[in-house]
Design a protein around this motif. Structure first.
Motif, PDB file in Angstrom:
ATOM      1  N   LYS A  86       3.989   0.652   9.226  1.00 44.26           N
ATOM      2  CA  LYS A  86       2.861  -0.082   9.784  1.00 44.26           C
ATOM      3  C   LYS A  86       2.578  -1.265   8.844  1.00 44.26           C
ATOM      4  CE  LYS A  86      -1.985   0.511  10.960  1.00 44.26           C
ATOM      5  NZ  LYS A  86      -3.161   1.376  10.854  1.00 44.26           N
ATOM      6  N   PRO A  87       2.315  -2.461   9.387  1.00 45.55           N
ATOM      7  CA  PRO A  87       2.099  -3.628   8.515  1.00 45.55           C
ATOM      8  C   PRO A  87       0.903  -3.453   7.568  1.00 45.55           C
ATOM      9  CG  PRO A  87       2.258  -4.290  10.819  1.00 45.55           C
ATOM     10  CD  PRO A  87       2.199  -2.794  10.793  1.00 45.55           C
ATOM     11  N   TYR A  88       1.032  -4.017   6.391  1.00 50.90           N
ATOM     12  CA  TYR A  88      -0.097  -4.059   5.448  1.00 50.90           C
ATOM     13  C   TYR A  88      -1.125  -5.060   5.955  1.00 50.90           C
ATOM     14  CZ  TYR A  88      -2.692  -4.811   1.121  1.00 50.90           C
ATOM     15  OH  TYR A  88      -3.698  -4.935   0.191  1.00 50.90           O
ATOM     16  N   TYR A  97       8.168  -7.723   2.661  1.00 50.11           N
ATOM     17  CA  TYR A  97       8.644  -6.600   1.858  1.00 50.11           C
ATOM     18  C   TYR A  97       9.810  -5.925   2.568  1.00 50.11           C
ATOM     19  CZ  TYR A  97       5.048  -4.813   5.002  1.00 50.11           C
ATOM     20  OH  TYR A  97       4.258  -4.570   6.103  1.00 50.11           O
ATOM     21  N   ALA A  98      10.554  -5.155   1.809  1.00 53.61           N
ATOM     22  CA  ALA A  98      11.725  -4.453   2.325  1.00 53.61           C
ATOM     23  C   ALA A  98      11.357  -3.023   2.707  1.00 53.61           C
ATOM     24  CB  ALA A  98      12.822  -4.434   1.264  1.00 53.61           C
ATOM     25  N   TYR A  99      12.158  -2.467   3.612  1.00 53.79           N
ATOM     26  CA  TYR A  99      12.013  -1.044   3.926  1.00 53.79           C
ATOM     27  C   TYR A  99      13.361  -0.491   4.365  1.00 53.79           C
ATOM     28  CZ  TYR A  99      12.138  -1.975   8.966  1.00 53.79           C
ATOM     29  OH  TYR A  99      12.527  -2.355  10.221  1.00 53.79           O
ATOM     30  N   THR A 100      13.512   0.807   4.221  1.00 53.57           N
ATOM     31  CA  THR A 100      14.662   1.527   4.762  1.00 53.57           C
ATOM     32  C   THR A 100      14.105   2.570   5.722  1.00 53.57           C
ATOM     33  OG1 THR A 100      14.631   3.114   2.937  1.00 53.57           O
ATOM     34  CG2 THR A 100      16.088   1.222   2.693  1.00 53.57           C
ATOM     35  N   ASP A 111       0.809  -1.220   0.000  1.00 50.69           N
ATOM     36  CA  ASP A 111       0.000   0.000   0.000  1.00 50.69           C
ATOM     37  C   ASP A 111       0.848   1.279   0.000  1.00 50.69           C
ATOM     38  OD1 ASP A 111       0.955  -0.262   2.575  1.00 50.69           O
ATOM     39  OD2 ASP A 111      -0.976   0.098   3.555  1.00 50.69           O
ATOM     40  N   SER A 112       2.137   1.144  -0.324  1.00 53.65           N
ATOM     41  CA  SER A 112       2.993   2.336  -0.379  1.00 53.65           C
ATOM     42  C   SER A 112       2.842   3.035  -1.729  1.00 53.65           C
ATOM     43  CB  SER A 112       4.464   1.966  -0.144  1.00 53.65           C
ATOM     44  OG  SER A 112       5.006   1.345  -1.285  1.00 53.65           O
ATOM     45  N   ALA A 170       8.404  -7.472   7.602  1.00 58.56           N
ATOM     46  CA  ALA A 170       9.079  -6.307   7.027  1.00 58.56           C
ATOM     47  C   ALA A 170      10.570  -6.452   7.309  1.00 58.56           C
ATOM     48  CB  ALA A 170       8.526  -5.020   7.636  1.00 58.56           C
ATOM     49  N   ILE A 171      11.363  -6.429   6.258  1.00 59.36           N
ATOM     50  CA  ILE A 171      12.803  -6.625   6.365  1.00 59.36           C
ATOM     51  C   ILE A 171      13.502  -5.278   6.191  1.00 59.36           C
ATOM     52  CG2 ILE A 171      14.816  -7.769   5.358  1.00 59.36           C
ATOM     53  CD1 ILE A 171      12.893  -9.777   6.609  1.00 59.36           C
TER      54      ILE A 171
END
Length: 143
Positions: free
Chosen positions: A52-54, A44-47, A15-16, A60-61
């Motif tokens: 917040k979780p989908y 999914y990845a993030y930096t 949802d990003s 979330a990695i």
């Protein structure tokens, strides 16, 4: 193996504002699966700050913002996380997202390939899981 548990492997949070075709495809598929009483989560990845979780059971990695290495690092850390959790459901790999997860023996993997990611994915799959573990330990040690 639990066939009622599926994890959709994407790169961007579904949802990003950065989500693309792979994420839309995975979300649409998850809606169909959930109508058939199958539990679906996303990885999914993030930096930066953890989003917040989908979905409640998402993985979330966190990856470092290193150009050209983000996807590789994501794939290695995701493999390590799912292996450590002993994930025993179905892993839906989209393109090269989660490509190392084919080495997780407690789960069944399904591949959906998109365009040029086929060659990259096949090269990564041919790498042994020992190599992936060693590389993953090294990356975890420096993050």
């Amino acid at each position: 193996m639990n066939k009622n548990k599926v994890i959709e492997i994407v790169y961007k949070k579904p949802d990003s504002s950065e989500a693309g075709g792979v994420e839309r495809y995975a979300v649409n598929l998850s809606k169909i699966l959930e109508k058939n009483n199958i539990n679906v989560s996303f990885a999914y990845a993030y930096t930066g700050t953890k989003p917040k979780p989908y979905k409640p059971n998402d993985i979330a990695i966190k990856i470092p913002d290193i150009p050209f290495l983000k996807k590789l690092i994501y794939n290695i850390l995701l493999y390590k996380k799912l292996k450590k959790l002993g994930f025993n459901g179905i892993i839906h790999i989209n393109g090269d997202n989660g490509v190392f997860c084919t080495k997780i023996k407690t789960a069944q993997t399904i591949f959906t390939l998109h365009g040029s990611s086929l060659q990259y994915s096949l090269v990564l799959i041919k790498m042994g899981s020992n190599f992936i573990d060693i590389l993953g330990n090294f990356i975890s040690g420096i993050l």
